[in-house]
Design a protein around this motif. Structure first.
Motif, PDB file in Angstrom:
ATOM      1  N   PRO A   1      20.382  28.804  27.997  1.00  0.00           N
ATOM      2  CA  PRO A   1      19.303  27.811  28.061  1.00  0.00           C
ATOM      3  C   PRO A   1      19.852  26.418  28.374  1.00  0.00           C
ATOM      4  O   PRO A   1      20.854  25.998  27.793  1.00  0.00           O
ATOM      5  CB  PRO A   1      18.704  27.868  26.652  1.00  0.00           C
ATOM      6  N   GLN A   2      19.166  25.737  29.266  1.00  0.00           N
ATOM      7  CA  GLN A   2      19.560  24.388  29.673  1.00  0.00           C
ATOM      8  C   GLN A   2      18.506  23.406  29.179  1.00  0.00           C
ATOM      9  O   GLN A   2      17.310  23.572  29.443  1.00  0.00           O
ATOM     10  CB  GLN A   2      19.664  24.332  31.199  1.00  0.00           C
ATOM     11  N   PHE A   3      18.939  22.381  28.469  1.00  0.00           N
ATOM     12  CA  PHE A   3      18.025  21.382  27.927  1.00  0.00           C
ATOM     13  C   PHE A   3      17.260  20.668  29.047  1.00  0.00           C
ATOM     14  O   PHE A   3      17.839  20.270  30.064  1.00  0.00           O
ATOM     15  CB  PHE A   3      18.822  20.363  27.114  1.00  0.00           C
ATOM     16  N   ILE A   4      15.930  20.539  28.844  1.00  0.00           N
ATOM     17  CA  ILE A   4      15.109  19.813  29.807  1.00  0.00           C
ATOM     18  C   ILE A   4      14.651  18.487  29.209  1.00  0.00           C
ATOM     19  O   ILE A   4      14.919  17.418  29.743  1.00  0.00           O
ATOM     20  CB  ILE A   4      13.867  20.627  30.216  1.00  0.00           C
ATOM     21  N   ILE A   5      13.934  18.586  28.095  1.00  0.00           N
ATOM     22  CA  ILE A   5      13.367  17.396  27.481  1.00  0.00           C
ATOM     23  C   ILE A   5      12.995  17.714  26.044  1.00  0.00           C
ATOM     24  O   ILE A   5      12.743  18.873  25.707  1.00  0.00           O
ATOM     25  CB  ILE A   5      12.125  16.908  28.285  1.00  0.00           C
ATOM     26  N   ASP A   6      12.972  16.710  25.202  1.00  0.00           N
ATOM     27  CA  ASP A   6      12.571  16.916  23.816  1.00  0.00           C
ATOM     28  C   ASP A   6      11.560  15.846  23.400  1.00  0.00           C
ATOM     29  O   ASP A   6      11.348  14.852  24.103  1.00  0.00           O
ATOM     30  CB  ASP A   6      13.785  16.902  22.875  1.00  0.00           C
TER      31      ASP A   6
ATOM     32  N   LYS B   1      18.275  24.740  12.628  1.00  0.00           N
ATOM     33  CA  LYS B   1      17.825  26.004  13.193  1.00  0.00           C
ATOM     34  C   LYS B   1      16.702  25.781  14.185  1.00  0.00           C
ATOM     35  O   LYS B   1      15.729  25.084  13.903  1.00  0.00           O
ATOM     36  CB  LYS B   1      17.352  26.881  12.041  1.00  0.00           C
ATOM     37  N   LEU B   2      16.815  26.375  15.356  1.00  0.00           N
ATOM     38  CA  LEU B   2      15.764  26.320  16.364  1.00  0.00           C
ATOM     39  C   LEU B   2      14.993  27.630  16.364  1.00  0.00           C
ATOM     40  O   LEU B   2      15.583  28.702  16.321  1.00  0.00           O
ATOM     41  CB  LEU B   2      16.353  26.065  17.750  1.00  0.00           C
ATOM     42  N   ILE B   3      13.664  27.520  16.452  1.00  0.00           N
ATOM     43  CA  ILE B   3      12.794  28.690  16.545  1.00  0.00           C
ATOM     44  C   ILE B   3      12.215  28.708  17.950  1.00  0.00           C
ATOM     45  O   ILE B   3      11.504  27.771  18.346  1.00  0.00           O
ATOM     46  CB  ILE B   3      11.673  28.619  15.494  1.00  0.00           C
ATOM     47  N   PHE B   4      12.530  29.764  18.704  1.00  0.00           N
ATOM     48  CA  PHE B   4      12.134  29.861  20.096  1.00  0.00           C
ATOM     49  C   PHE B   4      10.887  30.718  20.265  1.00  0.00           C
ATOM     50  O   PHE B   4      10.643  31.661  19.506  1.00  0.00           O
ATOM     51  CB  PHE B   4      13.250  30.497  20.932  1.00  0.00           C
ATOM     52  N   GLY B   5      10.122  30.406  21.305  1.00  0.00           N
ATOM     53  CA  GLY B   5       9.034  31.256  21.732  1.00  0.00           C
ATOM     54  C   GLY B   5       9.547  32.368  22.627  1.00  0.00           C
ATOM     55  O   GLY B   5      10.749  32.497  22.866  1.00  0.00           O
ATOM     56  N   GLN B   6       8.607  33.168  23.156  1.00  0.00           N
ATOM     57  CA  GLN B   6       8.968  34.314  23.987  1.00  0.00           C
ATOM     58  C   GLN B   6       9.412  33.898  25.387  1.00  0.00           C
ATOM     59  O   GLN B   6      10.154  34.603  26.041  1.00  0.00           O
ATOM     60  CB  GLN B   6       7.772  35.269  24.110  1.00  0.00           C
ATOM     61  N   GLY B   7       8.937  32.773  25.863  1.00  0.00           N
ATOM     62  CA  GLY B   7       9.293  32.319  27.202  1.00  0.00           C
ATOM     63  C   GLY B   7       8.209  32.545  28.230  1.00  0.00           C
ATOM     64  O   GLY B   7       7.435  33.507  28.139  1.00  0.00           O
TER      65      GLY B   7
ATOM     66  N   TYR C   1      11.124  29.487  30.993  1.00  0.00           N
ATOM     67  CA  TYR C   1      11.043  28.255  30.214  1.00  0.00           C
ATOM     68  C   TYR C   1      10.686  28.589  28.768  1.00  0.00           C
ATOM     69  O   TYR C   1       9.738  29.328  28.499  1.00  0.00           O
ATOM     70  CB  TYR C   1      10.005  27.307  30.813  1.00  0.00           C
ATOM     71  N   PHE C   2      11.463  28.039  27.858  1.00  0.00           N
ATOM     72  CA  PHE C   2      11.243  28.255  26.427  1.00  0.00           C
ATOM     73  C   PHE C   2      10.922  26.939  25.739  1.00  0.00           C
ATOM     74  O   PHE C   2      11.590  25.923  25.981  1.00  0.00           O
ATOM     75  CB  PHE C   2      12.503  28.818  25.760  1.00  0.00           C
ATOM     76  N   CYS C   3       9.927  26.977  24.870  1.00  0.00           N
ATOM     77  CA  CYS C   3       9.781  25.873  23.946  1.00  0.00           C
ATOM     78  C   CYS C   3      10.465  26.285  22.648  1.00  0.00           C
ATOM     79  O   CYS C   3      10.529  27.473  22.316  1.00  0.00           O
ATOM     80  CB  CYS C   3       8.314  25.523  23.693  1.00  0.00           C
TER      81      CYS C   3
ATOM     82  N   GLY D   1      12.990  35.447  23.368  1.00  0.00           N
ATOM     83  CA  GLY D   1      13.624  34.161  23.116  1.00  0.00           C
ATOM     84  C   GLY D   1      14.809  34.334  22.179  1.00  0.00           C
ATOM     85  O   GLY D   1      14.897  35.324  21.446  1.00  0.00           O
ATOM     86  N   PRO D   2      15.728  33.389  22.175  1.00  0.00           N
ATOM     87  CA  PRO D   2      16.886  33.469  21.258  1.00  0.00           C
ATOM     88  C   PRO D   2      16.443  33.446  19.794  1.00  0.00           C
ATOM     89  O   PRO D   2      15.497  32.744  19.436  1.00  0.00           O
ATOM     90  CB  PRO D   2      17.685  32.214  21.617  1.00  0.00           C
ATOM     91  N   GLN D   3      17.173  34.213  18.970  1.00  0.00           N
ATOM     92  CA  GLN D   3      16.923  34.255  17.530  1.00  0.00           C
ATOM     93  C   GLN D   3      18.145  33.680  16.813  1.00  0.00           C
ATOM     94  O   GLN D   3      19.277  34.103  17.067  1.00  0.00           O
ATOM     95  CB  GLN D   3      16.705  35.697  17.069  1.00  0.00           C
ATOM     96  N   PHE D   4      17.895  32.750  15.908  1.00  0.00           N
ATOM     97  CA  PHE D   4      18.967  32.062  15.185  1.00  0.00           C
ATOM     98  C   PHE D   4      19.689  33.028  14.253  1.00  0.00           C
ATOM     99  O   PHE D   4      19.063  33.709  13.438  1.00  0.00           O
ATOM    100  CB  PHE D   4      18.346  30.906  14.397  1.00  0.00           C
TER     101      PHE D   4
END
Lengths: 114, 115
Positions: free
Chosen positions: B44-49, B102-108, B88-90, A42-45
């Motif tokens: 990444p393309q926004f889906i829903i929040d 700042k956004l913290i992403f999961g692995q996908g 898909y990433f949360c 995943g992306p890292q900030f």
């Protein structure tokens, strides 16, 4: 309505070199964030810019620096490139303080270090 | 520490079926969550929040559910189509920041749709 645009799309560098990546935010946005995405992760900030200043920073060394211009566009600079810097570099833009609008991403710059 | 994790790396579904992609987050103070879709070679393309004061939010063919008790987030896609195939990433917003922080992403999770 133009979305987030990044240039170049691909770049090949060698270890020790320096690189500059560019980003133009979505029309109407004033905040730019940069992310590093390694393959399969995943992306890292990396950091975020607002009003031409760094507003937040992630866990990246000082070799990573940035700039934001009066027109809200931004640059990411990486010095003394390492093999581990090979990744997709993503730029995201947003409007600071807008409670309902998420960050919008560009398609990134693929950086390969030889 | 900071982490947003996904339960399964790959999900394979039949075209027309419903898909459910799960995500666990670790920080109970997180107040904003986003789902992104990333196709090969794209950003990444926004889906829903969804905000933490909500349990459910619906969009076009997608629904996000938030369970704060167990710190779990899910994305439901109705009538999955071949065009839904992607990673898909949360993502979790850094607590205390506005939604532009700042956004913290999961692995996908890779979603594969079988025709």
């Amino acid at each position: 309505d133009a979305g987030v645009t990044q240039s170049p799309t691909h770049l090949i560098k060698t270890r020790g070199q320096q690189v500059t990546l560019r980003c133009s935010p979505k029309s109407g946005h004033d905040t730019v964030s940069w992310y590093q995405q390694a393959l399969g992760q995943g992306p890292q900030f990396i950091f975020q810019y607002y009003e031409e200043e760094e507003r937040q920073r992630g866990n990246f060394p000082d070799r990573f620096s940035g700039h934001q211009f009066p027109n809200y566009s931004s640059e990411l600079n990486v010095n003394a490139l390492l093999l581990g810097d090979s990744a997709l570099y993503l730029c995201a833009s947003s409007l600071l303080g807008r409670g309902t609008e998420p960050q919008h991403f560009g398609d990134g710059t693929r950086l390969s270090i030889l | 520490g900071e982490s947003v994790g996904l339960h399964l790396p790959t999900l394979s579904v039949q075209e027309g079926d419903n898909s459910i992609i799960n995500c666990a987050y670790s920080n109970s103070a997180s107040d904003y969550f986003i789902w992104y879709k990333q196709e090969s070679g794209k950003g990444p393309q926004f889906i829903i929040d969804i905000r933490s004061n909500m349990d459910k939010r619906q969009g076009q063919r997608v629904t996000v559910l938030l369970n704060k008790t167990v710190k779990h987030l899910s994305l439901q896609i109705a009538a999955t189509q071949p065009g839904d195939s992607a990673v898909y990433f949360c993502a979790e917003n850094n607590p205390g920041s506005s939604n532009t922080g700042k956004l913290i992403f999961g692995q996908g999770t890779t979603l594969q749709v079988k025709p």
